[in-house]
Write a protein that holds these residues in place. Structure first.
Motif, short mmCIF file in Angstrom:
data_model
loop_
_atom_site.label_atom_id
_atom_site.label_comp_id
_atom_site.label_asym_id
_atom_site.label_seq_id
_atom_site.Cartn_x
_atom_site.Cartn_y
_atom_site.Cartn_z
N THR A 151 -18.78 -10.45 -15.83
CA THR A 151 -18.81 -9.18 -16.56
C THR A 151 -17.94 -8.15 -15.87
O THR A 151 -17.14 -7.46 -16.54
CB THR A 151 -20.26 -8.66 -16.67
OG1 THR A 151 -21.09 -9.68 -17.22
CG2 THR A 151 -20.33 -7.42 -17.55
N GLY A 152 -18.06 -8.04 -14.57
CA GLY A 152 -17.25 -7.09 -13.83
C GLY A 152 -15.77 -7.44 -13.86
O GLY A 152 -14.91 -6.55 -13.96
N ARG A 153 -15.47 -8.71 -13.77
CA ARG A 153 -14.07 -9.14 -13.78
C ARG A 153 -13.40 -8.81 -15.12
O ARG A 153 -12.28 -8.31 -15.16
CB ARG A 153 -13.99 -10.66 -13.53
CG ARG A 153 -12.58 -11.21 -13.55
CD ARG A 153 -12.55 -12.68 -13.18
NE ARG A 153 -11.18 -13.16 -13.06
CZ ARG A 153 -10.86 -14.35 -12.54
NH1 ARG A 153 -11.80 -15.16 -12.10
NH2 ARG A 153 -9.58 -14.71 -12.47
N ILE A 154 -14.12 -9.08 -16.20
CA ILE A 154 -13.59 -8.79 -17.54
C ILE A 154 -13.44 -7.29 -17.74
O ILE A 154 -12.42 -6.81 -18.26
CB ILE A 154 -14.50 -9.41 -18.60
CG1 ILE A 154 -14.47 -10.93 -18.51
CG2 ILE A 154 -14.11 -8.96 -20.00
CD1 ILE A 154 -15.63 -11.62 -19.18
N ALA A 155 -14.44 -6.53 -17.31
CA ALA A 155 -14.38 -5.07 -17.45
C ALA A 155 -13.19 -4.51 -16.67
O ALA A 155 -12.50 -3.60 -17.16
CB ALA A 155 -15.68 -4.44 -16.96
N GLN A 156 -12.95 -5.03 -15.49
CA GLN A 156 -11.82 -4.56 -14.68
C GLN A 156 -10.49 -4.86 -15.37
O GLN A 156 -9.58 -4.01 -15.38
CB GLN A 156 -11.87 -5.22 -13.30
CG GLN A 156 -10.78 -4.71 -12.35
CD GLN A 156 -10.92 -5.33 -10.96
OE1 GLN A 156 -11.53 -6.38 -10.81
NE2 GLN A 156 -10.36 -4.67 -9.97
N HIS A 157 -10.37 -6.05 -15.93
CA HIS A 157 -9.14 -6.44 -16.63
C HIS A 157 -8.89 -5.52 -17.84
O HIS A 157 -7.78 -4.99 -18.02
CB HIS A 157 -9.28 -7.90 -17.09
CG HIS A 157 -8.08 -8.45 -17.79
ND1 HIS A 157 -8.03 -9.72 -18.27
CD2 HIS A 157 -6.88 -7.90 -18.12
CE1 HIS A 157 -6.87 -9.95 -18.85
NE2 HIS A 157 -6.16 -8.85 -18.78
N LEU A 158 -9.91 -5.32 -18.64
CA LEU A 158 -9.76 -4.48 -19.83
C LEU A 158 -9.50 -3.03 -19.46
O LEU A 158 -8.68 -2.34 -20.08
CB LEU A 158 -11.01 -4.59 -20.71
CG LEU A 158 -11.28 -5.97 -21.32
CD1 LEU A 158 -12.65 -6.01 -21.97
CD2 LEU A 158 -10.20 -6.32 -22.34
#
Length: 372
Positions: A295-302
């Motif tokens: 979740t954090g990885r995806i949020a950071q990417h977006l």
């Protein structure tokens, strides 16, 4: 014009090609005349695209000596309404466009959805061509035949499945997009990686900066890979009765947020999808289905792409959680009142989960809203 990349959608007698490349709008007249000889065209676009792209299209049609009529609608999600649909259908009839003629949807997802629906119902069905000018439309909404308008009860609840005859995805149109619109489209790009293509997601992480900087080769590859993925789902489940629902990853939450913001510029569709995908991964982690670090990885990417990733990123006040739950209950995937969500076991491992407990969703949203 360099030879465009072609993605074929093999739907039997309704098969069509998606052409992806530069200069396609400038050469649309010759392309359309060769493919649809003797036809007339009705162009549907919006006020912003009319400034940036319509002169290119009409010049190419004029050069090819192709007959056409033009209709320009207001820009924005609120255009996807019964009132605007009626205007377009009446304009088609007033222009004396015949059943054998074609509608050209020149614009982003709003125009593509609305013009496609108008084509589906005018004279009991006319052919149409998608000329998507936004990234979101090029990688998602112009492909697959889903057309429609919004209702006060929810997004895209009124419409029809009506496949286009051709899609012309001109990468040059992306150069005129405001950064916010480009980012909104990128959310739908990321979606394909998160559904079932982990290598594509990692490819996006590696290439996002150059894609946003305008690298033509990377943009062409990105759009082609997304269109090929969309085509795969359409072929497996054209009418979205099964696996095609995976393409709605993040959309159940996202559509509810769009409703909560009045389908306004407070939250663009792609921005709602971005927040929705983070919520879907967070909810999956809460249920013990997916690694919490995803979740954090995806949020950071977006977020690095300029997208909102949390409810607090939406400007202004949101209605309460009960409002959001009511909007979720109107989602198209609801069956006999049971909530269906696209959840995940990790990046590239999305799945359809039926009979999701509304109380669990409500509690999760309350927990997220409490985070500041």
């Amino acid at each position: 014009m360099a030879e465009p990349t072609t993605v074929h959608v093999p739907l039997g007698e309704r098969a069509y090609d998606i052409l992806i490349g530069n200069g396609l709008i400038d050469n649309a007249g010759a392309l359309l005349k060769a493919k649809f000889p003797g036809r007339r065209f009705g162009i549907v676009t919006d006020t912003e695209v009319a400034i940036a792209q319509l002169p290119r299209l009409t010049a190419s049609l004029d050069a090819a000596e192709v007959s056409y009529a033009t209709g320009v609608l207001p820009n924005g999600e609120s255009t996807k309404s019964f009132a605007r649909l009626g205007e377009v259908v009446e304009a088609i009839l007033a222009a004396r466009l015949e059943r054998g003629d074609l509608i050209i949807a020149l614009g982003g997802g709003v125009i593509g959805d609305l013009a496609g629906f108008a084509a589906a119902i005018a004279r009991r069905g006319m052919d149409f061509v998608q000329v998507p000018t936004s990234l979101l439309a090029q990688v998602d909404s112009s492909v697959g035949g889903k057309t429609g308008i919004n209702s006060p009860h929810g997004k895209n609840l009124i419409g029809a499945f009506h496949q286009p005859k051709l899609v012309l995805a001109d990468l040059d149109a992306l150069h005129t997009l405001p950064p916010r619109q480009l980012a909104a489209g990128y959310a739908e790009v990321v979606k394909y990686g998160l559904i079932d293509d982990e290598p594509f997601y990692f490819w996006l992480e590696d290439n996002r900066r150059e894609i946003f900087a305008g690298n033509a080769a990377l943009r062409a590859e990105m759009v082609a890979r997304c269109c090929a993925a969309k085509t795969r789902f359409v072929l497996a489940d054209e009418k979205e009765t099964g696996v095609r629902a995976l393409l709605n990853l993040g959309h159940t939450f996202g559509h509810a947020l769009e409703s909560a913001t009045g389908y306004s510029d407070r939250l663009l569709h792609g921005e709602g999808v971005a927040i929705g995908m983070v919520l879907a991964h967070g909810f999956s982690a809460k249920l013990g289905l997916a690694p919490s670090q995803d979740t954090g990885r995806i949020a950071q990417h977006l977020s690095a792409a300029g997208l909102p990733t949390h409810l607090n990123d939406i400007p202004g006040e949101l209605p309460d959680t009960d409002y959001l739950m009511n909007a979720i209950a109107q989602d198209k995937k609801v069956v006999r009142g049971a909530l269906t969500f696209i959840l995940t076991r990790g990046i590239g491992q999305a799945f359809i989960e039926k009979n999701v407990d509304p109380a669990a969703v409500h509690a999760y949203l309350e927990e997220v809203r409490a985070i500041r």
